[in-house]
Design an enzyme around this catalytic site. Structure first.
Site, mmCIF file in Angstrom:
data_model
loop_
_atom_site.group_PDB
_atom_site.id
_atom_site.type_symbol
_atom_site.label_atom_id
_atom_site.label_comp_id
_atom_site.label_asym_id
_atom_site.label_seq_id
_atom_site.Cartn_x
_atom_site.Cartn_y
_atom_site.Cartn_z
ATOM 1 N N THR A 1 -8.016 2.238 -9.509
ATOM 2 C CA THR A 1 -8.268 3.285 -8.652
ATOM 3 C C THR A 1 -9.118 2.733 -7.505
ATOM 4 O OG1 THR A 1 -10.038 4.119 -9.904
ATOM 5 C CG2 THR A 1 -7.956 4.906 -10.531
ATOM 6 N N LEU B 1 -9.067 6.649 -4.599
ATOM 7 C CA LEU B 1 -8.163 7.740 -5.269
ATOM 8 C C LEU B 1 -8.025 7.501 -6.718
ATOM 9 C CD1 LEU B 1 -7.187 10.524 -4.152
ATOM 10 C CD2 LEU B 1 -5.252 9.478 -3.301
ATOM 11 N N HIS B 2 -8.490 8.595 -7.575
ATOM 12 C CA HIS B 2 -8.135 8.111 -8.936
ATOM 13 C C HIS B 2 -7.150 8.766 -9.710
ATOM 14 C CE1 HIS B 2 -12.329 6.500 -8.855
ATOM 15 N NE2 HIS B 2 -12.687 7.668 -8.337
ATOM 16 N N ASP B 3 -6.939 10.019 -9.641
ATOM 17 C CA ASP B 3 -6.066 10.862 -10.847
ATOM 18 C C ASP B 3 -4.659 10.572 -10.362
ATOM 19 O OD1 ASP B 3 -8.306 11.142 -12.296
ATOM 20 O OD2 ASP B 3 -8.577 13.167 -11.686
ATOM 21 N N CYS C 1 -3.053 8.488 -9.607
ATOM 22 C CA CYS C 1 -2.408 7.096 -10.018
ATOM 23 C C CYS C 1 -1.554 7.161 -11.141
ATOM 24 C CB CYS C 1 -3.457 5.793 -10.243
ATOM 25 S SG CYS C 1 -4.310 5.500 -8.719
#
Ligand code: BDR
Ligand code: CA
Length: 314
Positions: free
Chosen positions: A197, A243-245, A247
């Site tokens: 991420t 940008l994490h989630d 992914c």
């Protein structure tokens, strides 16, 4: 083109959770969202369960089922991240009061009942927050373990080590015991850690692409990211932020954008210094049995093209 996947989204919105939910709802050909279970994490449960409904309404899906799950981690007091996400968890745009109801059932019971009422191995659990709801469901009804198709979760780190502490990533740190239950379970697991991420960096140019969609969704996504990114930009001294989630959902839609290794991953639950650390045996030196696919790389351009393109559907 992949077949349609039935998913449950377990989440603590959070601006990046919100964009993950939007990406799923913008992809109805591939993804059928059976329900959204909120968990305490970035902000307390009252807010995460409200934010999930705001996002459903933004995507014009007031018909979706949203459930409140656990309001504290399994064995510990809750740690939140307002310093990143703001007081509401979705700071940035002007928010509205959601009209759609919160379902009466507890989120954990929804997970259990839904897995029991569907054919085995037809539901993927997409986890975007601390793993309290999932671990609680596994503890309460171990017979559901064999019914889960796969868990795809955002959490942990190896090369990037930590974001909430020097050693730990936020989702795992908040409820390390829950994470350990999930990791030790027999269910197939794919992990999207900070290692991947932190490659998915939102630049000013990318944010303009979202804004240029010219829709309410595009504008809200831009405003949410402009708010949540300021923290990471300052912290890392970069002009772009991870940008994490999203992914997790992008992995379901286009797994070929990602690559990783099937390795052993365990969680530190005792040490004060490294509590919540994911010890990922990337180099295969421990002799411990592999238990999860740990993603390490991503086609960043492909990811942002997918996200921007799908958001334009809303
Ligand atoms: C994770 O923690 C939260 O702040 C984000 O929503 C994401 O799920 C990143 O460490
Ligand atoms: Ca999250």
């Amino acid at each position: 083109m992949i077949g349609q996947k039935n998913i449950i989204i377990d989440t603590d919105p959070g601006q990046d959770d919100a964009i993950a939910i939007l990406l799923a709802l913008a992809s109805p050909k591939e993804i059928n969202v059976l329900g959204i279970t909120a968990v305490a994490g970035n902000v307390p449960l009252k807010l995460t369960s409200k934010n999930a409904r705001i996002i459903c309404e933004l995507a014009d899906r007031p018909d979706l089922l949203v459930f409140a799950g656990c309001n504290t981690p399994m064995n510990r007091p809750l740690i939140t991240a307002e310093h990143v996400h703001g007081k509401t968890g979705l700071d940035g745009p002007k928010l509205f009061e959601p009209k759609m109801p919160l379902q009466n059932k507890h989120g954990v019971d929804f997970i259990i009942d839904t897995l029991k009422s569907h054919k085995p191995e037809t539901i993927t659990l997409c986890c975007l927050g601390p793993l309290t709801n999932i671990a609680s469901a596994f503890k309460k009804a171990p017979e559901i373990l064999s019914r889960v198709k796969e868990i795809v979760l955002m959490g942990g780190a190896y090369f990037e080590v930590g974001n909430i502490t020097p050693a730990s990533e936020f989702n795992i740190f908040v409820d390390p015991e829950a994470a350990q239950i999930v990791l030790k379970s027999s269910v197939k697991k794919t992990i999207l850690p900070l290692d991947v991420t932190h490659k998915v960096l939102v630049t000013k140019k990318q944010n303009e692409r979202f804004r240029n969609l010219g829709t309410q969704v595009g504008e809200m996504v831009t405003e949410m990211l402009e708010f949540s990114e300021r923290f990471d930009r300052q912290k890392y001294g970069t002009d772009a932020a991870p940008l994490h989630d999203p992914c997790v959902i992008a992995y379901l839609l286009k797994p070929n954008l990602f690559s990783g290794r099937y390795i052993n991953v365990e969680v530190e639950t005792n040490s004060q210094l490294t509590l919540g650390m994911t010890v990922a045996d990337w180099w295969g030196v421990s002799g411990r049995k592999p238990n999860a696919t740990f993603i390490g790389d991503v086609d960043v351009e492909g990811f942002f093209n997918l996200l921007t393109d799908r958001l334009s559907n809303l």
